[in-house]
Design a protein around this motif. Structure first.
Motif, PDB file in Angstrom:
ATOM      1  N   ARG A 263       0.802  -1.207  -0.186  1.00 30.11           N
ATOM      2  CA  ARG A 263      -0.044  -0.065  -0.085  1.00 30.11           C
ATOM      3  C   ARG A 263       0.712   1.095   0.089  1.00 30.11           C
ATOM      4  N   GLU A 264       1.992   0.961   0.695  1.00 28.28           N
ATOM      5  CA  GLU A 264       2.773   2.222   0.993  1.00 28.28           C
ATOM      6  C   GLU A 264       3.423   2.583  -0.615  1.00 28.28           C
ATOM      7  N   ALA A 265       4.094   1.512  -1.407  1.00 25.54           N
ATOM      8  CA  ALA A 265       4.560   1.619  -2.330  1.00 25.54           C
ATOM      9  C   ALA A 265       3.736   2.201  -3.208  1.00 25.54           C
ATOM     10  N   LEU A 266       2.399   1.698  -3.309  1.00 24.08           N
ATOM     11  CA  LEU A 266       1.360   2.116  -4.267  1.00 24.08           C
ATOM     12  C   LEU A 266       1.157   3.876  -4.112  1.00 24.08           C
ATOM     13  N   ARG A 267       1.175   4.191  -2.797  1.00 26.83           N
ATOM     14  CA  ARG A 267       0.961   5.683  -2.386  1.00 26.83           C
ATOM     15  C   ARG A 267       2.216   6.609  -2.935  1.00 26.83           C
ATOM     16  N   ILE A 268       3.371   5.900  -2.757  1.00 26.57           N
ATOM     17  CA  ILE A 268       4.225   6.580  -3.297  1.00 26.57           C
ATOM     18  C   ILE A 268       4.461   6.646  -4.765  1.00 26.57           C
ATOM     19  N   LYS A 269       4.362   5.771  -5.374  1.00 24.82           N
ATOM     20  CA  LYS A 269       4.330   5.480  -6.796  1.00 24.82           C
ATOM     21  C   LYS A 269       3.385   6.386  -7.581  1.00 24.82           C
ATOM     22  N   ARG A 270       2.166   6.619  -7.067  1.00 26.65           N
ATOM     23  CA  ARG A 270       0.992   7.436  -7.399  1.00 26.65           C
ATOM     24  C   ARG A 270       1.465   9.163  -7.421  1.00 26.65           C
ATOM     25  N   LYS A 271       2.201   9.344  -6.569  1.00 24.90           N
ATOM     26  CA  LYS A 271       2.919  10.482  -6.622  1.00 24.90           C
ATOM     27  C   LYS A 271       3.659  11.047  -7.572  1.00 24.90           C
ATOM     28  N   PHE A 272       4.565  10.008  -8.078  1.00 25.62           N
ATOM     29  CA  PHE A 272       5.503  10.449  -9.105  1.00 25.62           C
ATOM     30  C   PHE A 272       5.090   9.646 -10.327  1.00 25.62           C
ATOM     31  N   CYS A 273       4.035   8.792 -10.624  1.00 26.86           N
ATOM     32  CA  CYS A 273       3.889   7.924 -11.757  1.00 26.86           C
ATOM     33  C   CYS A 273       2.617   8.501 -12.296  1.00 26.86           C
ATOM     34  N   ASP A 274       2.422   8.238 -13.659  1.00 24.66           N
ATOM     35  CA  ASP A 274       1.035   8.266 -13.967  1.00 24.66           C
ATOM     36  C   ASP A 274       0.343   7.161 -13.653  1.00 24.66           C
ATOM     37  N   GLU A 275      -1.056   7.450 -13.356  1.00 25.70           N
ATOM     38  CA  GLU A 275      -2.017   6.605 -12.567  1.00 25.70           C
ATOM     39  C   GLU A 275      -2.184   5.454 -13.570  1.00 25.70           C
ATOM     40  N   SER A 276      -1.947   5.467 -14.983  1.00 24.85           N
ATOM     41  CA  SER A 276      -2.102   4.559 -15.860  1.00 24.85           C
ATOM     42  C   SER A 276      -0.955   3.865 -16.545  1.00 24.85           C
ATOM     43  N   SER A 277      -0.031   3.845 -15.564  1.00 26.37           N
ATOM     44  CA  SER A 277       1.589   3.257 -15.889  1.00 26.37           C
ATOM     45  C   SER A 277       1.373   1.670 -15.628  1.00 26.37           C
ATOM     46  N   GLU A 278       2.294   1.062 -16.282  1.00 29.49           N
ATOM     47  CA  GLU A 278       2.449  -0.241 -16.071  1.00 29.49           C
ATOM     48  C   GLU A 278       3.077  -0.601 -14.531  1.00 29.49           C
ATOM     49  N   LYS A 279       3.902   0.650 -13.841  1.00 26.79           N
ATOM     50  CA  LYS A 279       4.404   0.373 -12.484  1.00 26.79           C
ATOM     51  C   LYS A 279       3.321   0.390 -11.608  1.00 26.79           C
ATOM     52  N   ILE A 280       2.251   1.392 -11.897  1.00 23.02           N
ATOM     53  CA  ILE A 280       1.200   1.253 -11.004  1.00 23.02           C
ATOM     54  C   ILE A 280       0.374  -0.097 -10.795  1.00 23.02           C
ATOM     55  N   ALA A 281       0.167  -0.759 -12.017  1.00 23.93           N
ATOM     56  CA  ALA A 281      -0.310  -1.986 -12.363  1.00 23.93           C
ATOM     57  C   ALA A 281       0.313  -2.978 -11.516  1.00 23.93           C
ATOM     58  N   GLN A 282       1.656  -2.946 -11.669  1.00 27.44           N
ATOM     59  CA  GLN A 282       2.646  -3.988 -11.088  1.00 27.44           C
ATOM     60  C   GLN A 282       2.382  -4.129  -9.562  1.00 27.44           C
ATOM     61  N   ILE A 283       2.363  -2.972  -8.864  1.00 27.12           N
ATOM     62  CA  ILE A 283       2.047  -2.663  -7.473  1.00 27.12           C
ATOM     63  C   ILE A 283       0.630  -3.165  -7.028  1.00 27.12           C
ATOM     64  N   LEU A 284      -0.281  -2.868  -7.995  1.00 26.75           N
ATOM     65  CA  LEU A 284      -1.744  -3.292  -7.958  1.00 26.75           C
ATOM     66  C   LEU A 284      -1.672  -4.819  -7.778  1.00 26.75           C
ATOM     67  N   VAL A 285      -0.857  -5.504  -8.545  1.00 29.71           N
ATOM     68  CA  VAL A 285      -0.996  -6.834  -8.681  1.00 29.71           C
ATOM     69  C   VAL A 285      -0.284  -7.561  -7.525  1.00 29.71           C
ATOM     70  N   LEU A 286       0.658  -6.858  -6.890  1.00 36.25           N
ATOM     71  CA  LEU A 286       1.578  -7.341  -5.634  1.00 36.25           C
ATOM     72  C   LEU A 286       0.513  -6.770  -4.484  1.00 36.25           C
ATOM     73  N   LEU A 287      -0.289  -5.605  -4.587  1.00 35.25           N
ATOM     74  CA  LEU A 287      -1.214  -5.602  -3.312  1.00 35.25           C
ATOM     75  C   LEU A 287      -2.243  -6.735  -3.356  1.00 35.25           C
ATOM     76  N   GLY A 288      -2.937  -6.965  -4.517  1.00 41.72           N
ATOM     77  CA  GLY A 288      -3.937  -7.819  -4.830  1.00 41.72           C
ATOM     78  C   GLY A 288      -3.621  -9.365  -4.073  1.00 41.72           C
ATOM     79  N   ASN A 289      -2.242  -9.665  -4.596  1.00 36.82           N
ATOM     80  CA  ASN A 289      -1.563 -10.950  -4.138  1.00 36.82           C
ATOM     81  C   ASN A 289      -1.474 -10.961  -2.447  1.00 36.82           C
ATOM     82  N   SER A 290      -1.205  -9.809  -1.822  1.00 38.15           N
ATOM     83  CA  SER A 290      -1.223  -9.785  -0.444  1.00 38.15           C
ATOM     84  C   SER A 290      -2.314 -10.026   0.049  1.00 38.15           C
ATOM     85  N   GLN A 291      -3.289  -9.204  -0.596  1.00 34.95           N
ATOM     86  CA  GLN A 291      -4.850  -9.337  -0.027  1.00 34.95           C
ATOM     87  C   GLN A 291      -5.187 -10.773  -0.044  1.00 34.95           C
TER      88      GLN A 291
END
Length: 313
Positions: free
Chosen positions: A6-34
């Motif tokens: 969640r923290e990585a996602l929050r930080i990335k969203r500050k510096f990355c486009d919301e529709s970037s693959e990096k955001i998608a990767q972190i979302l997948v990581l978060l989803g796997n954690s959940q």
């Protein structure tokens, strides 16, 4: 881990486009954690966010990586639906994954093959499965022939387990009919996976006393095992001959069983202790002891029992 994601996602969203693959990767990581923490509903929502991003990126700029990312998202969402009991959505996700278009036949073939193996494991409706398989098999045959034995053996094992012995044996024959050279030319990991599925098929066939078919399967597994590099070869030869000996015992061919089992044990000095399962070695000695008892060699049987005990003491 979930908090870190969640923290990585929050930080990335500050510096990355919301529709970037990096955001998608972190979302997948978060989803796997959940998912790991059994928060499946939240995980599903998170994976769906990742999917929307990846679909948009793939539509804007098609690529083989983009294709895999979209298909993988559909598959993981399908698996979550399956665990939640949403069978209709589960099947829909995998069907949609198969319908994702790409100009790369190679990528599509690999993804389709993996999807079909996954669907077997999750017991999708058989009629639907076979319809999907038939419609996509030409693509797989054209580009990933080495996967066909694994696919057929997986299907065969499942059919036998469901009591459909004739269908299971037909799939085994399909696997055996594929040119052996196709398997032998494939990567080492692929060959190991093929051997593992042949052995699984052998175990399944022995359970229903289809010994002739089991013999064919184990002989093919041995052929593939002998093609492996030495660092891998001896472990798989050990496993093949152990199972060959065990089903010879079931057939009451005790002398040939002992020969096969002893041949299996001859591989042990060439196998690293880390890669060899003690339980398998124990079972091999026990199988030899059993065979000796049936042929009246009680002293040899006792020796084999002691050898078995020494393995696990």
């Amino acid at each position: 881990m979930m908090r870190a994601s969640r923290e990585a996602l929050r930080i990335k969203r500050k510096f990355c486009d919301e529709s970037s693959e990096k955001i998608a990767q972190i979302l997948v990581l978060l989803g796997n954690s959940q998912r790991c923490f059994d928060d499946l509903s939240s995980g599903l929502a998170t994976f769906e966010q990742a999917l929307e991003i990846r679909k948009k990126l793939y539509a804007e700029k098609p690529s083989s990586n983009g294709y895999r990312n979209v298909v993988d998202c559909y598959c993981i969402i399908g698996l979550v639906h399956n665990v939640l009991g949403n069978k209709t959505e589960y099947v829909k996700c995998f069907k949609t994954a198969l319908e994702v278009t790409t100009d790369c036949d190679l990528e599509r073939s690999l993804e389709h093959s993996l999807i079909f193996v996954e669907l077997i494991n999750w017991k999708v409706d058989e009629i639907l499965y076979m319809e999907l398989l038939e419609s996509n098999l030409p693509v797989i045959k054209g580009n990933f022939k080495w996967l066909l034995p694994i696919l057929y053996l997986t299907l065969g094992s499942k059919q036998v387990e469901l009591g459909k012995h004739k269908a299971g044996l037909a799939f085994l024959q399909e696997a055996l009919d594929i040119d052996l050279e196709i398997t032998l030319r494939s990567a080492v990991g692929n060959r190991e996976l093929t051997i593992a599925w042949y052995i699984k098929m052998v175990v399944t066939l022995v359970n229903i006393e289809k010994f002739n078919s089991a013999r064919k399967a184990i002989e093919r597994a041995i052929q593939v095992s002998e093609s492996l590099p030495e660092c891998k070869q001896y472990l798989w030869i050990f496993r093949c001959f152990m199972w060959k000996g065990r089903f010879r015992n079931k057939m009451r061919e005790y002398i040939t069983a002992i020969e096969s089992l002893k041949h299996a044990l001859l591989q042990l000095p060439k196998i690293s202790q880390k890669s060899c399962d003690k339980i398998e070695v124990f079972e091999c000695h026990i199988a030899i002891a059993t065979a000796h008892i049936y042929v009246g060699s009680y002293k040899d049987a006792l020796t084999s029992f002691y050898d078995a005990l020494n393995v696990i003491k």
